[in-house]
Motif scaffolding. Structure first.
Motif, short mmCIF file in Angstrom:
data_model
loop_
_atom_site.label_atom_id
_atom_site.label_comp_id
_atom_site.label_asym_id
_atom_site.label_seq_id
_atom_site.Cartn_x
_atom_site.Cartn_y
_atom_site.Cartn_z
N ALA A 61 14.30 -8.32 -2.51
CA ALA A 61 13.86 -7.11 -3.22
C ALA A 61 14.94 -6.03 -3.11
CB ALA A 61 12.55 -6.60 -2.63
N LYS A 63 15.19 -3.07 -4.00
CA LYS A 63 14.85 -1.67 -3.72
C LYS A 63 15.09 -1.31 -2.25
CE LYS A 63 10.44 -2.38 -5.02
NZ LYS A 63 10.18 -3.84 -4.95
N ASP A 82 14.63 -9.78 -6.74
CA ASP A 82 13.43 -9.13 -7.29
C ASP A 82 13.85 -7.72 -7.68
OD1 ASP A 82 10.78 -8.30 -7.86
OD2 ASP A 82 10.60 -7.50 -5.82
N ILE A 165 2.16 2.69 1.43
CA ILE A 165 2.87 1.47 1.07
C ILE A 165 1.90 0.29 0.95
CG2 ILE A 165 5.22 2.07 1.74
CD1 ILE A 165 4.75 0.90 4.47
N HIS A 202 1.27 -8.99 -4.45
CA HIS A 202 2.03 -8.28 -3.40
C HIS A 202 1.08 -7.20 -2.90
CE1 HIS A 202 5.32 -6.07 -1.41
NE2 HIS A 202 4.72 -4.99 -1.87
N SER A 205 3.57 -3.25 1.97
CA SER A 205 4.83 -3.39 2.68
C SER A 205 4.60 -3.16 4.18
CB SER A 205 5.79 -2.35 2.11
OG SER A 205 7.10 -2.62 2.45
N GLY A 242 6.87 -7.79 1.71
CA GLY A 242 5.98 -7.08 2.61
C GLY A 242 6.02 -7.47 4.07
N GLU A 276 9.51 -12.35 -2.05
CA GLU A 276 10.32 -11.17 -2.42
C GLU A 276 10.56 -10.24 -1.24
OE1 GLU A 276 7.75 -9.21 -5.19
OE2 GLU A 276 7.86 -10.78 -6.70
N GLY A 278 12.23 -7.62 1.29
CA GLY A 278 13.28 -6.61 1.29
C GLY A 278 13.55 -6.22 2.73
N ARG A 279 12.57 -5.50 3.29
CA ARG A 279 12.71 -4.96 4.64
C ARG A 279 13.05 -6.04 5.68
NH1 ARG A 279 9.62 -0.31 5.97
NH2 ARG A 279 8.25 -0.96 4.29
N ARG A 315 12.45 8.36 5.47
CA ARG A 315 11.24 7.68 5.95
C ARG A 315 10.45 8.50 6.99
NH1 ARG A 315 10.68 3.36 8.13
NH2 ARG A 315 9.01 2.58 6.83
N TYR A 319 6.86 9.34 5.47
CA TYR A 319 5.74 8.50 5.96
C TYR A 319 5.42 8.75 7.42
CZ TYR A 319 7.78 5.68 2.14
OH TYR A 319 8.32 5.24 0.96
N TYR A 373 15.29 0.82 2.86
CA TYR A 373 14.74 2.08 2.38
C TYR A 373 15.40 3.28 3.07
CZ TYR A 373 11.45 -1.36 0.68
OH TYR A 373 10.91 -2.47 0.07
N MET A 377 16.89 5.21 -0.67
CA MET A 377 15.98 6.33 -0.97
C MET A 377 16.67 7.67 -0.73
SD MET A 377 12.32 5.03 0.54
CE MET A 377 11.29 6.24 -0.26
N1 LLP Z 1 7.80 -6.92 -4.10
C1 LLP Z 1 7.14 -5.86 -4.62
C2 LLP Z 1 6.35 -6.05 -5.84
C3 LLP Z 1 7.20 -4.61 -3.98
O1 LLP Z 1 6.53 -3.59 -4.49
C4 LLP Z 1 7.96 -4.47 -2.79
C5 LLP Z 1 8.05 -3.17 -2.12
C6 LLP Z 1 8.64 -5.60 -2.29
C7 LLP Z 1 8.52 -6.80 -2.97
C8 LLP Z 1 9.46 -5.55 -1.05
O2 LLP Z 1 8.68 -5.19 0.03
P1 LLP Z 1 9.25 -5.33 1.54
O3 LLP Z 1 9.50 -6.81 1.79
O4 LLP Z 1 10.52 -4.57 1.62
O5 LLP Z 1 8.20 -4.76 2.38
N2 LLP Z 1 9.75 2.96 0.83
C9 LLP Z 1 8.75 2.33 1.66
C10 LLP Z 1 8.48 0.91 1.23
C11 LLP Z 1 8.06 0.79 -0.21
C12 LLP Z 1 7.86 -0.64 -0.63
C13 LLP Z 1 7.68 -0.74 -2.10
N3 LLP Z 1 7.54 -2.09 -2.57
C14 LLP Z 1 9.23 2.41 3.11
O6 LLP Z 1 10.27 2.97 3.36
O7 LLP Z 1 8.52 1.93 3.99
#
Ligand code: LLP
Length: 415
Positions: A61, A63, A82, A165, A202, A205, A242, A276, A278-279, A315, A319, A373, A377
């Motif tokens: 991911a 983002k 993603d 989240i 999903h 997160s 997530g 997907e 990311g973190r 962050r 949050y 993030y 961000m």
């Molecule tokens: N897939 C979708 C559809 C998502 O919306 C997200 C995150 C991911 C994958 C990746 O999620 P991860 O594996 O990174 O948890 N800015 C916030 C987190 C926002 C997450 C948004 N969507 C933070 O700093 O905690």
């Protein structure tokens, strides 16, 4: 109070030892993001191996951290992507990730973005509403093409994470209900311009509990069975991202248990798993380095004022997120302090009430687990240039994004 900071530091892992961090600062100043590419490799491989028994594709991911160098590195490990905007799709392609490994998600896609996604031939578009499905159908028809799609189903399960989240409850803006999804799949099957090939969920997160994921996967797998019975050929089971990480000392999900739970839920289905993360891939692999400007006491409350701020790492402000702070200084005595930035907002802090040794101008603080993030961000609030980014691989330091200067900040403005 005894300072345990020096002991904590090795938790940064592998290459990010204090000496390397100090060298990076010498060359590139502060505030600074430093990423450990070897740790990124390790995290990616862990997940890849966990799903090893089944056809799978990891779509990182973007983002979480979209620096081209990190993407190139993940591409070298065979990762897909993603993406949630045309900008991210272009980044993934620029890093060499082939279009057939790119998926496109997001609750509000613009016409141009849909058009480009179809023209570029990405693997599929994750659809978030009936309205969007109709729009994609129309655009595909105008292009005389077929759009491959997957539908984001909202399983209505509490992910037990921070409400900001969390995305898998009916009250969230994401995805569609199981009933609506069925109608959308039937519509797609009967359309000349749509090809439904995947199913997606999903739920949020920073997930640290397996049970909500397990429950969601079972619900979505059961829907998949009924779609297949309707001769809708679902080939991809997209479990979203997530997976949580440890910021402090919280227990989180082991990738093998995660994979096992998913594999159990899809027994009997011939699908490729898409994940997907990311973190999980980049979060613990990055550190944010900031320099102490000075310390002050207001009515006996200690503040450590640093050159990094909420515009660099939002962050904590956004949050109330916790990031461990380590002083690169070996002093025994510590006391509680708030680590705050220079931005003109009371909410501008990086840590509250943390134990740190007495600090002086020029001392360095490492803010841990800032790889996800963090930079992605960051902003130019208060006309502050965004930080430089550094990658460390095999003990070698490399600049992967220059620090923004004043000219960069005003370049697009017209007088
Ligand atoms: N897939 C979708 C559809 C998502 O919306 C997200 C995150 C991911 C994958 C990746 O999620 P991860 O594996 O990174 O948890 N800015 C916030 C987190 C926002 C997450 C948004 N969507 C933070 O700093 O905690």
């Amino acid at each position: 109070m005894k300072n345990t900071n020096a002991k904590n530091l090795p938790r940064l892992n592998g290459n990010l030892e204090p000496q390397i961090l100090k060298e990076a600062i010498k060359q590139f100043k502060t505030p600074l993001f430093v990423y450990d590419l070897d740790r990124i490799t390790k995290r990616y491989n862990e997940l890849k191996e966990a799903f090893g028994g089944r056809k799978n594709l990891i779509c990182y991911a973007l983002k979480a951290n979209s620096n081209l160098n990190i993407l190139k590195h993940l591409h070298s490990l065979e990762s897909g992507a993603d993406c949630v905007s045309l900008g991210e799709i272009k980044r993934a392609l620029k890093a060499g990730i082939p279009s057939y490994k790119i998926i496109y998600s997001g609750v509000g896609k613009q016409d141009l973005e849909i058009q480009e996604a179809i023209n570029l031939g990405i693997l599929f578009i994750n659809v978030e509403s009936f309205e969007e499905l109709l729009r994609i159908e129309l655009i595909a028809k105008q292009l005389n093409k077929t759009a491959r799609i997957s539908i984001r189903v909202n399983p209505n399960i509490d992910p037990q994470t921070h409400p900001y989240i969390s995305t898998g409850l009916q009250e969230n803006k994401f995805g569609v209900s199981i009933e609506d999804a069925k109608a959308m799949y039937i519509h797609s099957k009967n359309s000349q311009s749509l090809e439904p090939i995947g199913i997606h969920f999903h739920i949020g997160s920073q997930l640290t509990k397996l049970q909500p994921i397990e429950e969601s996967a079972r619900k979505i797998a059961s829907l998949t069975h009924s779609l297949i019975a309707l001769k809708i050929d679902i080939k991809f089971f997209d479990i979203g991202g997530g997976l949580g990480i440890t910021y402090n000392d919280e227990e989180t999900i082991n990738p093998y248990d995660y994979a096992q739970a998913i594999l159990d839920s899809i027994r009997g289905l011939d699908v490729t798993i898409i994940c997907e993360p990311g973190r999980y891939i980049v979060g613990n692999s990055g550190v944010f380095l900031t320099q102490v400007l000075y310390e002050k006491n207001n009515s006996n409350k200690r503040f450590t004022i640093v050159d990094g701020a909420m515009n660099d790492l939002i962050r904590p402000s956004l949050y109330n997120a916790y990031h461990k702070v380590v002083a690169l200084k070996d002093l025994e005595e510590t006391s509680a302090t708030d680590v705050v930035g220079p931005v003109c907002e009371s909410g501008d802090y990086l840590a509250k009430n943390v134990l740190l040794p007495k600090l002086e101008h020029g001392d360095i603080l490492a803010i841990l687990s800032a790889g996800a993030y963090g930079f992605s961000m960051s902003s130019n609030y208060n006309t502050r240039g965004r930080c430089a980014e550094i990658a460390v691989k095999n003990g070698e330091i490399k600049l992967i994004r220059k620090r923004e200067n004043f000219e960069d900040l005003i370049r697009l403005e017209e007088i």
